[in-house]
Design a protein around this motif. Sequence first.
Motif, PDB file in Angstrom:
ATOM      1  N   TYR A 283      -0.580  -5.257   4.203  1.00  0.00           N
ATOM      2  CA  TYR A 283      -1.610  -5.285   5.233  1.00  0.00           C
ATOM      3  C   TYR A 283      -2.232  -3.913   5.405  1.00  0.00           C
ATOM      4  CZ  TYR A 283       0.584  -9.629   6.973  1.00  0.00           C
ATOM      5  OH  TYR A 283       1.096 -10.906   7.114  1.00  0.00           O
TER       6      TYR A 283
ATOM      7  N   LYS B  76       0.177 -15.096   9.070  1.00  0.00           N
ATOM      8  CA  LYS B  76      -0.830 -14.296   9.772  1.00  0.00           C
ATOM      9  C   LYS B  76      -0.372 -12.857   9.919  1.00  0.00           C
ATOM     10  CE  LYS B  76      -3.596 -17.768  10.690  1.00  0.00           C
ATOM     11  NZ  LYS B  76      -4.948 -17.854  10.076  1.00  0.00           N
ATOM     12  N   ALA B  77      -1.356 -11.969  10.136  1.00  0.00           N
ATOM     13  CA  ALA B  77      -1.031 -10.580  10.426  1.00  0.00           C
ATOM     14  C   ALA B  77      -0.462 -10.468  11.837  1.00  0.00           C
ATOM     15  CB  ALA B  77      -2.287  -9.720  10.302  1.00  0.00           C
TER      16      ALA B  77
ATOM     17  N   GLN C 167       3.875 -12.152  15.562  1.00  0.00           N
ATOM     18  CA  GLN C 167       3.424 -12.608  14.254  1.00  0.00           C
ATOM     19  C   GLN C 167       3.717 -14.093  14.072  1.00  0.00           C
ATOM     20  OE1 GLN C 167       5.314 -11.037  10.651  1.00  0.00           O
ATOM     21  NE2 GLN C 167       3.328 -11.037   9.599  1.00  0.00           N
TER      22      GLN C 167
ATOM     23  N   GLN D 166       5.280  -6.288   4.038  1.00  0.00           N
ATOM     24  CA  GLN D 166       6.307  -7.210   4.525  1.00  0.00           C
ATOM     25  C   GLN D 166       6.853  -7.978   3.327  1.00  0.00           C
ATOM     26  OE1 GLN D 166       4.935 -10.138   7.439  1.00  0.00           O
ATOM     27  NE2 GLN D 166       6.910  -9.984   8.455  1.00  0.00           N
TER      28      GLN D 166
ATOM     29  N   CYS E 101      -9.266  -1.651   1.422  1.00  0.00           N
ATOM     30  CA  CYS E 101      -9.549  -2.261   2.717  1.00  0.00           C
ATOM     31  C   CYS E 101     -10.890  -1.722   3.211  1.00  0.00           C
ATOM     32  CB  CYS E 101      -8.434  -1.912   3.691  1.00  0.00           C
ATOM     33  SG  CYS E 101      -8.588  -2.636   5.342  1.00  0.00           S
TER      34      CYS E 101
ATOM     35  N   ALA F 121      -4.339  -1.722   8.352  1.00  0.00           N
ATOM     36  CA  ALA F 121      -4.416  -1.794   9.810  1.00  0.00           C
ATOM     37  C   ALA F 121      -5.045  -0.527  10.371  1.00  0.00           C
ATOM     38  CB  ALA F 121      -3.025  -1.997  10.414  1.00  0.00           C
TER      39      ALA F 121
ATOM     40  N   GLN G 222      -6.265  -9.214   6.542  1.00  0.00           N
ATOM     41  CA  GLN G 222      -5.724 -10.564   6.437  1.00  0.00           C
ATOM     42  C   GLN G 222      -4.435 -10.622   5.617  1.00  0.00           C
ATOM     43  OE1 GLN G 222      -8.140  -9.351   4.598  1.00  0.00           O
ATOM     44  NE2 GLN G 222      -8.352 -10.401   2.628  1.00  0.00           N
ATOM     45  N   GLY G 223      -4.118  -9.539   4.928  1.00  0.00           N
ATOM     46  CA  GLY G 223      -2.898  -9.499   4.120  1.00  0.00           C
ATOM     47  C   GLY G 223      -3.176  -9.905   2.678  1.00  0.00           C
TER      48      GLY G 223
ATOM     49  N   TRP H 164      -6.043  -5.633  12.115  1.00  0.00           N
ATOM     50  CA  TRP H 164      -5.325  -5.793  10.864  1.00  0.00           C
ATOM     51  C   TRP H 164      -6.176  -6.529   9.849  1.00  0.00           C
ATOM     52  CZ3 TRP H 164       0.320  -5.071  10.428  1.00  0.00           C
ATOM     53  CH2 TRP H 164       0.890  -4.574  11.593  1.00  0.00           C
TER      54      TRP H 164
END
Lengths: 106, 120
Positions: B94, A41-42, A37, B39, B22, B96, B112-113, B110
Amino acid sequence: IHMTQSPSSLSASVGDRVTITCRASQGIRNDLGWYQQKPGKAPKLLIYGASSLQSGVPSRFSGSGSGTDFTLTISSLQPEDFATYYCLQDYNYPLTFGGGTKVEIK
Amino acid sequence: QVQLQQWGAGLLKPSETLSLTCVVYGGSFSGYHWSWIRQSPGKGLEWIGEINHSGITNYNPSLKSRVTISLDTSKNQFSLKVTSVTAADTAVYYCARGAGSGINWFFDYWGQGTLVTVSS
């Protein structure tokens, strides 16, 4: 399953060989992947099944291990490899990631 | 080429419901597992849960009572809802795709968040 990565960070130079380890709290066969990572970014898949290289990933990346102990090796560190690396066990639910290893420029 | 594009509200107040979607471009839903992962700022990755093409879900027990993941195959999209959010739910979320090779599974594509901030 708890995944412990070490070290949490390291400093290395371009061209260095880098090794990151991941230990599972119980045996997970070879059900482990490695992800890279970069900031903002993912994560990107590098290795799955402990040692299988994802398509398009440079061959300087390799993975090994089985059971509880696993290793990600970068044979010759390149400028684009400075990033944070995570392991992920897919042996059972809930899927769990290691805490990450940040690879920085020395 | 498979692409995952996600969207949803980025700022919530405590006790509100987080809602993200998504959409999957360039691929089929069948044969894959569709996950949400988050995250927290400056921290590691946490798997939230997944849904497969048949609508079967698996959730992380740490969030299970507040999470719902659903699927709309007609629109090639899947969604995440987290109820009663607190500041601890502040994170980049995210989506995925979980793919398999033999007995191994991994996240190969994934989104892009989306940064979701919970603040009063």
